[in-house]
Design a protein around this motif. Structure first.
Motif, PDB file in Angstrom:
ATOM      1  N   GLY A  46       0.782  -1.218   0.000  1.00 28.91           N
ATOM      2  CA  GLY A  46       0.000   0.000   0.000  1.00 28.91           C
ATOM      3  C   GLY A  46       0.814   1.267   0.000  1.00 28.91           C
ATOM      4  N   ARG A  47       2.122   1.153   0.246  1.00 28.86           N
ATOM      5  CA  ARG A  47       2.989   2.340   0.266  1.00 28.86           C
ATOM      6  C   ARG A  47       4.039   2.295  -0.848  1.00 28.86           C
ATOM      7  NH1 ARG A  47       6.330   3.159   4.432  1.00 28.86           N
ATOM      8  NH2 ARG A  47       6.574   0.943   4.935  1.00 28.86           N
ATOM      9  N   PHE A  48       4.534   1.124  -1.156  1.00 33.21           N
ATOM     10  CA  PHE A  48       5.569   0.959  -2.172  1.00 33.21           C
ATOM     11  C   PHE A  48       4.967   0.308  -3.411  1.00 33.21           C
ATOM     12  CE2 PHE A  48       9.507   0.546   0.828  1.00 33.21           C
ATOM     13  CZ  PHE A  48       9.119   1.705   1.479  1.00 33.21           C
ATOM     14  N   THR A  49       5.490   0.703  -4.558  1.00 35.94           N
ATOM     15  CA  THR A  49       5.059   0.108  -5.819  1.00 35.94           C
ATOM     16  C   THR A  49       6.279  -0.240  -6.651  1.00 35.94           C
ATOM     17  OG1 THR A  49       3.029   1.422  -5.822  1.00 35.94           O
ATOM     18  CG2 THR A  49       3.680   0.403  -7.897  1.00 35.94           C
ATOM     19  N   ILE A  50       6.348  -1.486  -7.079  1.00 32.51           N
ATOM     20  CA  ILE A  50       7.443  -1.920  -7.938  1.00 32.51           C
ATOM     21  C   ILE A  50       6.974  -1.909  -9.382  1.00 32.51           C
ATOM     22  CG2 ILE A  50       6.884  -4.387  -7.757  1.00 32.51           C
ATOM     23  CD1 ILE A  50       9.934  -4.910  -7.726  1.00 32.51           C
ATOM     24  N   SER A  51       7.881  -1.514 -10.256  1.00 29.78           N
ATOM     25  CA  SER A  51       7.573  -1.522 -11.685  1.00 29.78           C
ATOM     26  C   SER A  51       8.811  -2.004 -12.445  1.00 29.78           C
ATOM     27  CB  SER A  51       7.150  -0.137 -12.170  1.00 29.78           C
ATOM     28  OG  SER A  51       8.169   0.815 -11.941  1.00 29.78           O
ATOM     29  N   ARG A  52       8.549  -2.477 -13.632  1.00 34.58           N
ATOM     30  CA  ARG A  52       9.637  -3.090 -14.387  1.00 34.58           C
ATOM     31  C   ARG A  52       9.450  -2.821 -15.864  1.00 34.58           C
ATOM     32  NH1 ARG A  52      11.488  -9.462 -13.889  1.00 34.58           N
ATOM     33  NH2 ARG A  52      12.596  -9.546 -15.877  1.00 34.58           N
ATOM     34  N   ASP A  53      10.535  -2.556 -16.550  1.00 32.47           N
ATOM     35  CA  ASP A  53      10.532  -2.377 -17.989  1.00 32.47           C
ATOM     36  C   ASP A  53      11.384  -3.488 -18.589  1.00 32.47           C
ATOM     37  OD1 ASP A  53      11.042  -1.611 -20.654  1.00 32.47           O
ATOM     38  OD2 ASP A  53      10.743   0.497 -20.164  1.00 32.47           O
ATOM     39  N   ASN A  54      10.739  -4.488 -19.155  1.00 34.33           N
ATOM     40  CA  ASN A  54      11.473  -5.641 -19.685  1.00 34.33           C
ATOM     41  C   ASN A  54      12.357  -5.264 -20.867  1.00 34.33           C
ATOM     42  OD1 ASN A  54      10.416  -7.437 -17.796  1.00 34.33           O
ATOM     43  ND2 ASN A  54       8.658  -7.936 -19.099  1.00 34.33           N
ATOM     44  N   ALA A  55      11.918  -4.310 -21.652  1.00 33.64           N
ATOM     45  CA  ALA A  55      12.698  -3.917 -22.822  1.00 33.64           C
ATOM     46  C   ALA A  55      13.999  -3.231 -22.415  1.00 33.64           C
ATOM     47  CB  ALA A  55      11.884  -2.997 -23.708  1.00 33.64           C
ATOM     48  N   LYS A  56      13.950  -2.485 -21.327  1.00 31.92           N
ATOM     49  CA  LYS A  56      15.127  -1.747 -20.874  1.00 31.92           C
ATOM     50  C   LYS A  56      15.880  -2.472 -19.761  1.00 31.92           C
ATOM     51  CE  LYS A  56      13.165   2.785 -21.984  1.00 31.92           C
ATOM     52  NZ  LYS A  56      12.770   4.112 -21.447  1.00 31.92           N
ATOM     53  N   ASN A  57      15.322  -3.569 -19.263  1.00 30.00           N
ATOM     54  CA  ASN A  57      15.929  -4.291 -18.138  1.00 30.00           C
ATOM     55  C   ASN A  57      16.114  -3.392 -16.921  1.00 30.00           C
ATOM     56  OD1 ASN A  57      16.001  -6.782 -19.322  1.00 30.00           O
ATOM     57  ND2 ASN A  57      18.160  -6.687 -19.897  1.00 30.00           N
ATOM     58  N   THR A  58      15.070  -2.696 -16.587  1.00 23.45           N
ATOM     59  CA  THR A  58      15.105  -1.838 -15.409  1.00 23.45           C
ATOM     60  C   THR A  58      13.982  -2.221 -14.446  1.00 23.45           C
ATOM     61  OG1 THR A  58      13.718  -0.167 -16.454  1.00 23.45           O
ATOM     62  CG2 THR A  58      16.101   0.108 -16.669  1.00 23.45           C
ATOM     63  N   VAL A  59      14.234  -1.949 -13.183  1.00 26.61           N
ATOM     64  CA  VAL A  59      13.214  -2.147 -12.170  1.00 26.61           C
ATOM     65  C   VAL A  59      13.269  -0.954 -11.228  1.00 26.61           C
ATOM     66  CG1 VAL A  59      14.746  -3.544 -10.703  1.00 26.61           C
ATOM     67  CG2 VAL A  59      12.254  -3.724 -10.444  1.00 26.61           C
ATOM     68  N   ASP A  60      12.114  -0.392 -10.946  1.00 28.97           N
ATOM     69  CA  ASP A  60      12.011   0.772 -10.086  1.00 28.97           C
ATOM     70  C   ASP A  60      11.179   0.441  -8.849  1.00 28.97           C
ATOM     71  OD1 ASP A  60      11.695   3.311 -12.702  1.00 28.97           O
ATOM     72  OD2 ASP A  60      13.399   2.108 -12.019  1.00 28.97           O
ATOM     73  N   LEU A  61      11.427   1.200  -7.801  1.00 27.39           N
ATOM     74  CA  LEU A  61      10.640   1.066  -6.584  1.00 27.39           C
ATOM     75  C   LEU A  61      10.199   2.459  -6.163  1.00 27.39           C
ATOM     76  CD1 LEU A  61       9.665  -1.001  -4.417  1.00 27.39           C
ATOM     77  CD2 LEU A  61      11.658  -0.282  -3.062  1.00 27.39           C
ATOM     78  N   GLN A  62       8.910   2.716  -6.278  1.00 26.82           N
ATOM     79  CA  GLN A  62       8.346   3.978  -5.820  1.00 26.82           C
ATOM     80  C   GLN A  62       7.944   3.805  -4.362  1.00 26.82           C
ATOM     81  OE1 GLN A  62       8.034   7.021  -7.364  1.00 26.82           O
ATOM     82  NE2 GLN A  62       7.319   7.754  -5.375  1.00 26.82           N
ATOM     83  N   MET A  63       8.522   4.622  -3.503  1.00 26.75           N
ATOM     84  CA  MET A  63       8.276   4.511  -2.066  1.00 26.75           C
ATOM     85  C   MET A  63       7.572   5.759  -1.576  1.00 26.75           C
ATOM     86  SD  MET A  63      11.913   2.841  -0.880  1.00 26.75           S
ATOM     87  CE  MET A  63      12.854   4.304  -1.296  1.00 26.75           C
ATOM     88  N   ASN A  64       6.356   5.600  -1.127  1.00 31.34           N
ATOM     89  CA  ASN A  64       5.556   6.704  -0.610  1.00 31.34           C
ATOM     90  C   ASN A  64       5.284   6.505   0.873  1.00 31.34           C
ATOM     91  OD1 ASN A  64       5.363   7.757  -3.260  1.00 31.34           O
ATOM     92  ND2 ASN A  64       3.522   6.551  -3.658  1.00 31.34           N
ATOM     93  N   SER A  65       4.864   7.564   1.520  1.00 34.53           N
ATOM     94  CA  SER A  65       4.526   7.512   2.950  1.00 34.53           C
ATOM     95  C   SER A  65       5.639   6.838   3.745  1.00 34.53           C
ATOM     96  CB  SER A  65       3.202   6.765   3.162  1.00 34.53           C
ATOM     97  OG  SER A  65       2.154   7.377   2.442  1.00 34.53           O
ATOM     98  N   LEU A  66       6.849   7.266   3.499  1.00 36.34           N
ATOM     99  CA  LEU A  66       7.998   6.629   4.138  1.00 36.34           C
ATOM    100  C   LEU A  66       7.993   6.831   5.641  1.00 36.34           C
ATOM    101  CD1 LEU A  66      10.608   7.456   1.412  1.00 36.34           C
ATOM    102  CD2 LEU A  66      10.198   5.172   2.333  1.00 36.34           C
ATOM    103  N   LYS A  67       8.483   5.826   6.332  1.00 36.42           N
ATOM    104  CA  LYS A  67       8.548   5.823   7.790  1.00 36.42           C
ATOM    105  C   LYS A  67      10.003   5.668   8.228  1.00 36.42           C
ATOM    106  CE  LYS A  67       4.161   3.277   7.960  1.00 36.42           C
ATOM    107  NZ  LYS A  67       3.495   2.044   8.448  1.00 36.42           N
ATOM    108  N   PRO A  68      10.340   6.115   9.427  1.00 41.73           N
ATOM    109  CA  PRO A  68      11.715   5.933   9.905  1.00 41.73           C
ATOM    110  C   PRO A  68      12.160   4.472   9.863  1.00 41.73           C
ATOM    111  CG  PRO A  68      10.570   7.496  11.293  1.00 41.73           C
ATOM    112  CD  PRO A  68       9.535   6.934  10.349  1.00 41.73           C
ATOM    113  N   GLU A  69      11.256   3.563  10.072  1.00 44.32           N
ATOM    114  CA  GLU A  69      11.628   2.143  10.043  1.00 44.32           C
ATOM    115  C   GLU A  69      11.927   1.628   8.636  1.00 44.32           C
ATOM    116  OE1 GLU A  69       8.933   3.521  11.508  1.00 44.32           O
ATOM    117  OE2 GLU A  69       7.159   2.203  11.317  1.00 44.32           O
TER     118      GLU A  69
END
Length: 119
Positions: free
Chosen positions: A65-88
């Motif tokens: 519910g806070r992080f979203t992973i995405s991937r581009d197979n053509a570019k061989n990339t993977v991203d992690l969008q991190m929202n509502s970050l917490k100290p932990e």
């Protein structure tokens, strides 16, 4: 041999957002799982999120519910969008790839990028 290059870590206040990116080179990664792990001081490395080449995802309960992973197979990339970050969420985040070739699998790790969330 697959090389992984990460970017996007940094310092952010609690409630803020960061986006991590990982670019893989050296293989087509046609059958693979790409994702992110993290390791906080004094703790074991743990899974954050992964995505298969067909788009199936897996998230740690602590980030759902806070992080979203995405991937581009053509570019061989993977991203992690991190929202509502917490100290932990503070940890070194590692890009990870497990590649499947016939009956063998190989895994690769990035060098890690620091994410620090201040309270």
């Amino acid at each position: 041999q697959v090389q992984l290059v990460e970017s996007g870590g940094g310092l952010v206040q609690a409630g803020g957002s960061l986006r991590l990116s990982c670019a893989a080179s050296g293989s087509t990664l046609s059958f693979s799982i790409m994702g992110w792990y993290r390791q906080a001081p004094g703790k074991e490395r743990e899974l954050v999120a992964t995505m298969t080449n067909s788009g199936s995802t897996n998230y740690a309960d602590s980030v759902k519910g806070r992080f979203t992973i995405s991937r581009d197979n053509a570019k061989n990339t993977v991203d992690l969008q991190m929202n509502s970050l917490k100290p932990e969420d503070t940890a070194v985040y590692y890009c990870h790839v497990r590649e499947f070739r016939v009956i063998w699998s190989y895994e690769y790790w990035g060098q890690g990028t620091q994410v620090t969330v201040s309270s």
